[in-house]
Design a protein around this motif. Structure first.
Motif, short mmCIF file in Angstrom:
data_model
loop_
_atom_site.label_atom_id
_atom_site.label_comp_id
_atom_site.label_asym_id
_atom_site.label_seq_id
_atom_site.Cartn_x
_atom_site.Cartn_y
_atom_site.Cartn_z
N ILE A 182 50.82 48.00 100.20
CA ILE A 182 51.74 48.25 99.09
C ILE A 182 51.68 47.06 98.14
N TYR A 183 51.65 47.35 96.86
CA TYR A 183 51.56 46.34 95.82
C TYR A 183 52.87 46.23 95.06
N LEU A 184 53.29 45.01 94.78
CA LEU A 184 54.45 44.75 93.94
C LEU A 184 53.91 44.22 92.62
N LEU A 185 54.18 44.95 91.55
CA LEU A 185 53.66 44.56 90.24
C LEU A 185 54.58 43.55 89.58
N ASP A 186 54.00 42.44 89.14
CA ASP A 186 54.74 41.45 88.38
C ASP A 186 54.91 41.96 86.94
N THR A 187 55.79 41.32 86.22
CA THR A 187 56.14 41.76 84.87
C THR A 187 54.92 41.83 83.96
N ASP A 188 54.05 40.83 84.01
CA ASP A 188 52.90 40.82 83.11
C ASP A 188 51.99 42.03 83.35
N ILE A 189 51.83 42.41 84.59
CA ILE A 189 50.98 43.55 84.92
C ILE A 189 51.62 44.85 84.43
N CYS A 190 52.93 44.97 84.58
CA CYS A 190 53.64 46.15 84.07
C CYS A 190 53.46 46.27 82.56
N ILE A 191 53.57 45.16 81.87
CA ILE A 191 53.40 45.17 80.41
C ILE A 191 51.99 45.58 80.04
N TYR A 192 50.99 45.07 80.75
CA TYR A 192 49.60 45.46 80.47
C TYR A 192 49.42 46.97 80.66
N LEU A 193 49.99 47.50 81.74
CA LEU A 193 49.86 48.94 82.00
C LEU A 193 50.59 49.77 80.94
N LEU A 194 51.78 49.35 80.61
CA LEU A 194 52.59 50.10 79.66
C LEU A 194 51.99 50.11 78.26
N ASN A 195 51.42 48.99 77.86
CA ASN A 195 50.89 48.86 76.50
C ASN A 195 49.39 49.14 76.39
N GLY A 196 48.75 49.43 77.51
CA GLY A 196 47.32 49.75 77.48
C GLY A 196 46.42 48.55 77.25
N GLU A 238 51.93 53.67 96.54
CA GLU A 238 51.61 52.34 97.08
C GLU A 238 51.93 51.22 96.10
N ILE A 239 52.64 51.54 95.03
CA ILE A 239 53.01 50.56 94.01
C ILE A 239 54.52 50.50 93.90
N ALA A 240 55.04 49.28 93.82
CA ALA A 240 56.47 49.08 93.66
C ALA A 240 56.71 48.07 92.54
N ILE A 241 57.92 48.12 92.01
CA ILE A 241 58.36 47.20 90.96
C ILE A 241 59.73 46.69 91.37
N SER A 242 59.98 45.41 91.13
CA SER A 242 61.28 44.84 91.48
C SER A 242 62.29 45.07 90.36
N THR A 243 63.55 45.09 90.73
CA THR A 243 64.60 45.19 89.72
C THR A 243 64.58 43.98 88.79
N ALA A 284 63.01 53.66 76.36
CA ALA A 284 62.65 54.98 76.88
C ALA A 284 61.27 54.97 77.52
N LYS A 285 60.32 54.31 76.88
CA LYS A 285 58.96 54.20 77.45
C LYS A 285 59.00 53.47 78.79
N GLN A 286 59.77 52.39 78.83
CA GLN A 286 59.86 51.63 80.07
C GLN A 286 60.52 52.45 81.18
N PHE A 293 58.91 53.27 84.80
CA PHE A 293 59.51 52.88 86.08
C PHE A 293 59.71 54.06 87.02
N MET A 294 59.94 55.24 86.48
CA MET A 294 60.19 56.42 87.32
C MET A 294 58.98 56.78 88.18
N ARG A 295 57.81 56.28 87.83
CA ARG A 295 56.60 56.60 88.58
C ARG A 295 56.50 55.84 89.90
N TYR A 296 57.27 54.75 90.03
CA TYR A 296 57.09 53.84 91.16
C TYR A 296 58.38 53.61 91.93
#
Length: 134
Positions: free
Chosen positions: A2-16, A32-37, A58-60, A64-67
Protein backbone atom coordinates in the motif's frame (compact mmCIF):
# COMPACT_ATOMS: atom_id res chain seq x y z
CA UNK A 1 1.94 -3.11 -0.95
CA UNK A 2 0.00 0.00 0.00
CA UNK A 3 1.28 3.44 -0.95
CA UNK A 4 0.68 6.69 0.92
CA UNK A 5 0.86 9.63 -1.46
CA UNK A 6 2.54 12.79 -0.22
CA UNK A 7 1.08 16.16 -1.13
CA UNK A 8 3.51 16.85 -3.98
CA UNK A 9 2.61 13.57 -5.69
CA UNK A 10 -1.12 14.28 -5.35
CA UNK A 11 -0.61 17.68 -6.95
CA UNK A 12 1.36 16.15 -9.83
CA UNK A 13 -1.43 13.62 -10.43
CA UNK A 14 -4.21 16.16 -10.14
CA UNK A 15 -2.59 18.71 -12.45
CA UNK A 16 -1.14 16.25 -14.96
CA UNK A 17 2.43 17.33 -14.31
CA UNK A 18 5.28 14.84 -14.22
CA UNK A 19 3.93 12.15 -16.59
CA UNK A 20 6.11 9.52 -14.89
CA UNK A 21 4.02 9.92 -11.73
CA UNK A 22 0.84 9.06 -13.63
CA UNK A 23 2.55 6.10 -15.32
CA UNK A 24 3.60 4.75 -11.91
CA UNK A 25 0.17 5.36 -10.39
CA UNK A 26 -1.43 3.52 -13.31
CA UNK A 27 0.65 0.44 -12.43
CA UNK A 28 -0.97 0.29 -9.00
CA UNK A 29 -4.61 -0.51 -8.30
CA UNK A 30 -6.45 2.41 -6.67
CA UNK A 31 -7.21 0.20 -3.66
CA UNK A 32 -3.46 0.11 -2.97
CA UNK A 33 -3.18 3.91 -2.71
CA UNK A 34 -4.02 6.02 0.31
CA UNK A 35 -3.90 9.72 1.16
CA UNK A 36 -3.62 11.23 4.62
CA UNK A 37 -6.01 13.79 6.00
CA UNK A 38 -2.94 16.00 6.42
CA UNK A 39 -2.32 15.97 2.67
CA UNK A 40 -5.99 16.76 2.14
CA UNK A 41 -5.65 19.74 4.49
CA UNK A 42 -2.57 21.02 2.66
CA UNK A 43 -4.31 20.73 -0.67
CA UNK A 44 -7.54 22.34 0.53
CA UNK A 45 -5.43 25.23 1.82
CA UNK A 46 -3.96 25.56 -1.65
CA UNK A 47 -7.44 25.53 -3.14
CA UNK A 48 -8.50 28.38 -0.87
CA UNK A 49 -5.60 30.46 -2.21
CA UNK A 50 -6.16 29.58 -5.87
CA UNK A 51 -7.68 31.79 -8.57
CA UNK A 52 -10.73 29.52 -8.70
CA UNK A 53 -11.12 28.09 -5.20
CA UNK A 54 -14.51 26.42 -5.74
CA UNK A 55 -13.42 24.69 -8.93
CA UNK A 56 -10.11 23.63 -7.39
CA UNK A 57 -11.84 22.33 -4.28
CA UNK A 58 -14.29 20.32 -6.39
CA UNK A 59 -11.46 18.79 -8.46
CA UNK A 60 -9.60 17.87 -5.30
CA UNK A 61 -12.67 16.35 -3.67
CA UNK A 62 -13.30 14.17 -6.73
CA UNK A 63 -9.64 13.12 -6.74
CA UNK A 64 -9.72 12.15 -3.05
CA UNK A 65 -12.83 9.99 -3.51
CA UNK A 66 -10.76 7.55 -5.58
CA UNK A 67 -8.51 6.57 -2.66
CA UNK A 68 -8.57 5.49 0.97
CA UNK A 69 -8.21 8.41 3.35
CA UNK A 70 -6.14 7.83 6.49
CA UNK A 71 -6.40 9.96 9.63
CA UNK A 72 -3.68 10.89 12.06
CA UNK A 73 -4.78 8.50 14.79
CA UNK A 74 -3.46 7.33 18.16
CA UNK A 75 -1.03 4.83 16.61
CA UNK A 76 0.38 7.55 14.36
CA UNK A 77 0.62 9.91 17.35
CA UNK A 78 2.79 7.41 19.20
CA UNK A 79 5.05 6.95 16.18
CA UNK A 80 5.15 10.73 15.72
CA UNK A 81 6.55 11.10 19.24
CA UNK A 82 9.40 8.71 18.46
CA UNK A 83 10.19 10.30 15.09
CA UNK A 84 10.01 13.87 16.36
CA UNK A 85 12.16 13.11 19.40
CA UNK A 86 14.77 11.39 17.24
CA UNK A 87 14.84 14.19 14.65
CA UNK A 88 15.06 16.92 17.32
CA UNK A 89 17.93 15.14 19.08
CA UNK A 90 19.73 14.68 15.75
CA UNK A 91 19.12 18.30 14.68
CA UNK A 92 17.32 17.12 11.53
CA UNK A 93 13.72 18.28 11.93
CA UNK A 94 11.47 18.13 8.87
CA UNK A 95 8.42 20.07 10.00
CA UNK A 96 5.32 18.90 11.84
CA UNK A 97 3.14 18.01 8.84
CA UNK A 98 5.85 15.95 7.16
CA UNK A 99 6.58 14.26 10.49
CA UNK A 100 2.87 13.43 10.88
CA UNK A 101 2.67 12.07 7.34
CA UNK A 102 5.75 9.92 7.98
CA UNK A 103 4.19 8.71 11.24
CA UNK A 104 1.02 7.60 9.46
CA UNK A 105 3.11 5.69 6.91
CA UNK A 106 5.18 3.97 9.60
CA UNK A 107 2.22 3.23 11.87
CA UNK A 108 0.33 1.59 8.99
CA UNK A 109 3.41 -0.04 7.40
CA UNK A 110 2.98 1.91 4.15
CA UNK A 111 5.43 3.08 1.51
CA UNK A 112 5.46 6.86 1.27
CA UNK A 113 5.49 8.16 -2.30
CA UNK A 114 7.10 11.60 -2.44
CA UNK A 115 9.46 13.71 -4.47
CA UNK A 116 10.59 15.32 -1.21
CA UNK A 117 13.03 12.54 -0.45
CA UNK A 118 15.59 14.89 1.09
CA UNK A 119 13.34 15.46 4.11
CA UNK A 120 11.78 12.05 4.45
CA UNK A 121 15.08 10.12 4.22
CA UNK A 122 15.83 11.50 7.68
CA UNK A 123 13.10 9.28 9.16
CA UNK A 124 14.53 5.90 10.15
CA UNK A 125 12.83 2.81 8.71
CA UNK A 126 10.46 4.83 6.50
CA UNK A 127 9.95 3.13 3.13
CA UNK A 128 10.06 5.77 0.39
CA UNK A 129 9.55 5.77 -3.37
CA UNK A 130 9.96 8.74 -5.69
CA UNK A 131 7.61 8.25 -8.65
CA UNK A 132 9.02 11.35 -10.36
CA UNK A 133 12.41 9.75 -10.99
CA UNK A 134 11.57 6.02 -10.76
Amino acid sequence: MIYLLDTDICIYLLNGREPQVKRNADLVHESEIAISTLTMAEMFSGAARSDQPLLTYAKQSAFFMRYSILPFDEAAARVYGHIDGYLKNAGMRIGPLDTQIAAIALAQNLTLVTHNTQHFRRVPQLAIEDWVIN
